[in-house]
Structure formats: C-alpha cells, structure tokens
Design an enzyme around this catalytic site. Structure first.
Site, PDB file in Angstrom:
ATOM      1  N   LYS A 293      45.459  -2.720  46.587  1.00  0.00           N
ATOM      2  CA  LYS A 293      46.726  -1.995  46.386  1.00  0.00           C
ATOM      3  C   LYS A 293      47.332  -2.333  45.036  1.00  0.00           C
ATOM      4  O   LYS A 293      48.402  -1.864  44.689  1.00  0.00           O
ATOM      5  CB  LYS A 293      47.730  -2.372  47.473  1.00  0.00           C
ATOM      6  CG  LYS A 293      47.285  -2.069  48.879  1.00  0.00           C
ATOM      7  CD  LYS A 293      48.385  -2.509  49.861  1.00  0.00           C
ATOM      8  CE  LYS A 293      47.932  -2.345  51.303  1.00  0.00           C
ATOM      9  NZ  LYS A 293      48.891  -3.019  52.202  1.00  0.00           N
TER      10      LYS A 293
ATOM     11  N   ARG B 143      26.061 -17.410  51.391  1.00  0.00           N
ATOM     12  CA  ARG B 143      26.030 -18.866  51.526  1.00  0.00           C
ATOM     13  C   ARG B 143      27.337 -19.549  51.204  1.00  0.00           C
ATOM     14  O   ARG B 143      27.783 -20.437  51.922  1.00  0.00           O
ATOM     15  CB  ARG B 143      25.014 -19.517  50.559  1.00  0.00           C
ATOM     16  CG  ARG B 143      23.653 -19.708  51.103  1.00  0.00           C
ATOM     17  CD  ARG B 143      22.676 -19.568  49.949  1.00  0.00           C
ATOM     18  NE  ARG B 143      22.813 -18.253  49.406  1.00  0.00           N
ATOM     19  CZ  ARG B 143      22.175 -17.193  49.901  1.00  0.00           C
ATOM     20  NH1 ARG B 143      21.333 -17.328  50.864  1.00  0.00           N
ATOM     21  NH2 ARG B 143      22.368 -15.998  49.406  1.00  0.00           N
ATOM     22  N   THR B 144      27.935 -19.164  50.084  1.00  0.00           N
ATOM     23  CA  THR B 144      29.091 -19.934  49.652  1.00  0.00           C
ATOM     24  C   THR B 144      30.216 -19.796  50.681  1.00  0.00           C
ATOM     25  O   THR B 144      30.760 -20.797  51.151  1.00  0.00           O
ATOM     26  CB  THR B 144      29.556 -19.481  48.250  1.00  0.00           C
ATOM     27  OG1 THR B 144      28.438 -19.593  47.376  1.00  0.00           O
ATOM     28  CG2 THR B 144      30.678 -20.350  47.730  1.00  0.00           C
TER      29      THR B 144
ATOM     30  N   ARG C 236      36.646 -16.892  45.242  1.00  0.00           N
ATOM     31  CA  ARG C 236      35.621 -16.342  44.332  1.00  0.00           C
ATOM     32  C   ARG C 236      36.192 -15.070  43.734  1.00  0.00           C
ATOM     33  O   ARG C 236      36.790 -14.258  44.442  1.00  0.00           O
ATOM     34  CB  ARG C 236      34.354 -16.040  45.110  1.00  0.00           C
ATOM     35  CG  ARG C 236      33.371 -15.202  44.298  1.00  0.00           C
ATOM     36  CD  ARG C 236      32.038 -15.097  44.970  1.00  0.00           C
ATOM     37  NE  ARG C 236      31.309 -16.358  44.893  1.00  0.00           N
ATOM     38  CZ  ARG C 236      30.044 -16.498  45.239  1.00  0.00           C
ATOM     39  NH1 ARG C 236      29.359 -15.468  45.706  1.00  0.00           N
ATOM     40  NH2 ARG C 236      29.450 -17.668  45.134  1.00  0.00           N
TER      41      ARG C 236
ATOM     42  N   HIS D 265      30.598 -22.385  38.573  1.00  0.00           N
ATOM     43  CA  HIS D 265      30.443 -22.413  40.037  1.00  0.00           C
ATOM     44  C   HIS D 265      30.285 -23.876  40.461  1.00  0.00           C
ATOM     45  O   HIS D 265      29.203 -24.312  40.851  1.00  0.00           O
ATOM     46  CB  HIS D 265      29.213 -21.583  40.420  1.00  0.00           C
ATOM     47  CG  HIS D 265      29.108 -21.237  41.867  1.00  0.00           C
ATOM     48  ND1 HIS D 265      29.878 -21.818  42.856  1.00  0.00           N
ATOM     49  CD2 HIS D 265      28.287 -20.347  42.504  1.00  0.00           C
ATOM     50  CE1 HIS D 265      29.535 -21.302  44.030  1.00  0.00           C
ATOM     51  NE2 HIS D 265      28.585 -20.410  43.838  1.00  0.00           N
TER      52      HIS D 265
HETATM   53  C1  NCD Z   1      25.047 -17.839  43.113  1.00  0.00           C
HETATM   54  C2  NCD Z   1      26.347 -17.259  42.607  1.00  0.00           C
HETATM   55  O1  NCD Z   1      27.098 -16.655  43.371  1.00  0.00           O
HETATM   56  O2  NCD Z   1      26.604 -17.466  41.440  1.00  0.00           O
HETATM   57  N1  NCD Z   1      24.943 -17.780  44.499  1.00  0.00           N
HETATM   58  C3  NCD Z   1      25.489 -18.799  45.239  1.00  0.00           C
HETATM   59  O3  NCD Z   1      26.666 -19.048  45.220  1.00  0.00           O
HETATM   60  N2  NCD Z   1      24.651 -19.548  45.951  1.00  0.00           N
HETATM   61  C4  NCD Z   1      23.853 -17.299  42.420  1.00  0.00           C
HETATM   62  C5  NCD Z   1      23.629 -15.822  42.399  1.00  0.00           C
HETATM   63  O4  NCD Z   1      24.405 -15.043  42.938  1.00  0.00           O
HETATM   64  O5  NCD Z   1      22.610 -15.444  41.811  1.00  0.00           O
END
Ligand code: NCD
Length: 304
Positions: free
Chosen positions: A80, A51-52, A101, A129
C-alpha cells in the site's frame, strides 16, 4: 539493545561463543526448550525465502517462543506504500525481536535505527547476509575443526551474491586464510569488497574464471547460484546462469578432505550426483543454520 546488520557487528570472540552455544544446543537440545517462553520473533520477509525464514521460525519455536510475520511483501502494507521505517516502528511494538529480509541494500540498517527491539538482517539485496555467514562458519568449524589456515574458493556469482560478501568479511579476520575467487568476468567480486576485506588486509588471493584450475588447492569450495533477481536483463542471466556446474568428474583432482558448501537454493550449479559424496556439506550447512540462529536469538535477547 543490539542488532545484527553486518557480520562485523560481532567480534571474533562473540562468534566463537555463538559457535560453542550452537554446539551445546546440538548436544543438549532439551536444556533450551523453554528459554524464550512468551517471547515473539517477527519475520518480515519482503523477498522470497525458504531456509532463512523457516529456520528462524523453527529456531524460535525450539526455544519455546512464538513467531509472527509475513513472507511476501505483497501481503504486507508495503504494497500500500508503507515505508520500512513505519512498518518496523509498528512491528517492534508487537514482537521482541525482528528478522528482516529486503531487496534494498541498507533497509535493515534503516530499520534498526527506528526499532525498539533487535533487528536481524536476513539478507539485504546484493549486499550482506550475516546469519548465513554464521551458519557457514559453524559448518566450517564442525567439518574442518578450525577457521584458520584454509584456502577457500568462492565460485559463481560473486558480484550479487550477498552470502559471499559477508563470508569474505568474516573470514578475513582469521589467520592463514587464502581466497580463490572463481567467476565469469561479469560476475566478479565488487571492488569495495575486494579492497576492504582482501587487499587492505594483505590477504593472499587469486582471481580466475576456471574452477578446474582452482580445484586441487581448495579446502573449502563455496558454490553459489547466479542471482537471477538482481539481473537487469534476462539475456545476460541466461548466458551466465550455467557458467559452473559441479559434477563428480570435476571433483577428481579435489582434496580428500575438501568441503563443498552452498547457501542454497541450488539451481544447476551442483549436480545432484555430487550429493552422495561425503564432501558435500550443503545440507548439513542448512541444518546448522537453525542451531546458530537459536544461539543468536538467545544472545540478542540477552537470555542466559
Ligand atoms: C541465499 C540468499 O538468500 O542470499 N540463500 C539463503 O539465504 N540461504 C543464497 C541465494 O539465494 O542464492
């Protein structure tokens, strides 16, 4: 130039503006189709995501921009041995904005110190997040009509769940908020989060291991997945993973206007039998994520 590393980098007023831009995007998507023409978003994902990453990419595409990046650390030069700081120094020469991320807490902050373009923290380890929080806030606002006077239950992995930490920080700035923290002993909210955003702010809260005891009080129930990737041993994960499973039966004492949120992905913590309940808002929440990421990109790129 501004980055978004922590949700508190944005004022309450700015969050309100992002929510209202998102609502305008939902109502008038055609107005926004060319806003980021010739702009590029880089998505640097050193950790898995569906999703993100895809909602960031869809957001940039719907603004008329382009996307580049990687979705797996193994396909990038970090395999690397390249440092985050070198990767970002290079990529900020190729893109106008970067969503990143990383499994290490603080990596996006380090990146923002090196980057010549805005960095968006798309999740750093078990820490924060902030853009998931923006999606959560937009969803609460759209579903409940307000961000004030709400009792919010957080259930599951409150220790490693970065979405929980950021949403607690964000909600601690609104009036009349109460928190109910529901988790097994081993997965309790870290004390720095509890001290900083709950105790020091004099916010009312309860801590319990029982979802059943909490259910009838809640206006918002925020379910979370036990964060397998942050566990040191498989045994603990297996023992804790199914601590809470939301089913239609569990919802019997719940309020009629409860909303059920989950950042997704879900594993077992919400039975699919709950999906048809009108209070299940988690797929609407996932949709909202794209709109508020569009609003955020516009803001950080300073597009009108
Ligand atoms: C979350 C995350 O990555 O922290 N997912 C997300 O970004 N929607 C929650 C999760 O991974 O449980």
């Amino acid at each position: 130039m501004r980055s978004l590393i922590d949700i508190l980098d944005l004022s309450v007023q700015e969050i309100e503006e992002l929510i209202s831009v998102s609502e305008d995007i939902i109502a008038n998507p055609e107005k926004y189709r060319e806003k980021c023409r010739y702009k590029k978003l880089a998505t640097l994902f050193f950790e898995p995501s569906t999703r993100t990453r895809l909602s960031f990419e869809a957001a940039m595409m719907e603004l008329g921009g382009n996307v580049l990046g990687f979705s797996d650390a193994n396909s990038s030069s970090s395999s690397k041995g390249e440092s985050v700081s070198d990767t970002v120094t290079v990529v900020s020469g190729y893109a106008d904005i970067i969503a990143m991320r990383h499994p290490k807490e603080g990596a996006p902050l380090v990146a923002s110190m090196k980057s010549s373009v805005p960095i968006i923290n798309a999740g750093d380890g078990g820490h924060n997040h902030p853009t998931q929080t923006l999606a959560d806030l937009l969803t609460i606002k759209r579903e409940k009509g307000t961000l004030e006077n709400l009792t919010i239950g957080f259930c599951g992995d409150l220790k490693f769940g970065r979405t929980v930490h950021s949403l607690i920080a964000a909600m601690s700035r609104y009036k009349g908020i109460k928190f109910v923290l529901i988790s097994p002993e081993e997965l309790k909210l870290p004390s720095y989060v509890k001290e900083t955003y709950i105790k020091n702010k004099g916010i009312e809260y309860e801590q319990t291991t029982s979802l059943d005891d909490a259910m009838d009080k809640l206006d918002v129930l925020y379910m979370t997945r036990v964060q397998k990737e942050r566990f040191f041993n498989e045994e603990d994960y297996l023992r804790l993973k199914d601590s809470y499973i939301l089913t239609p039966e569990k919802l019997v004492p719940a309020k009629e206007d409860l909303i059920i949120l989950h950042p997704l992905p879900r594993v077992n913590e919400i039975s699919t039998a709950v999906d048809n309940d009108k209070r299940a808002a988690y797929f609407r929440q996932a949709r909202n994520a794209k709109y508020i990421r569009m609003a955020l990109i516009l803001k950080l790129l300073e597009v009108d």
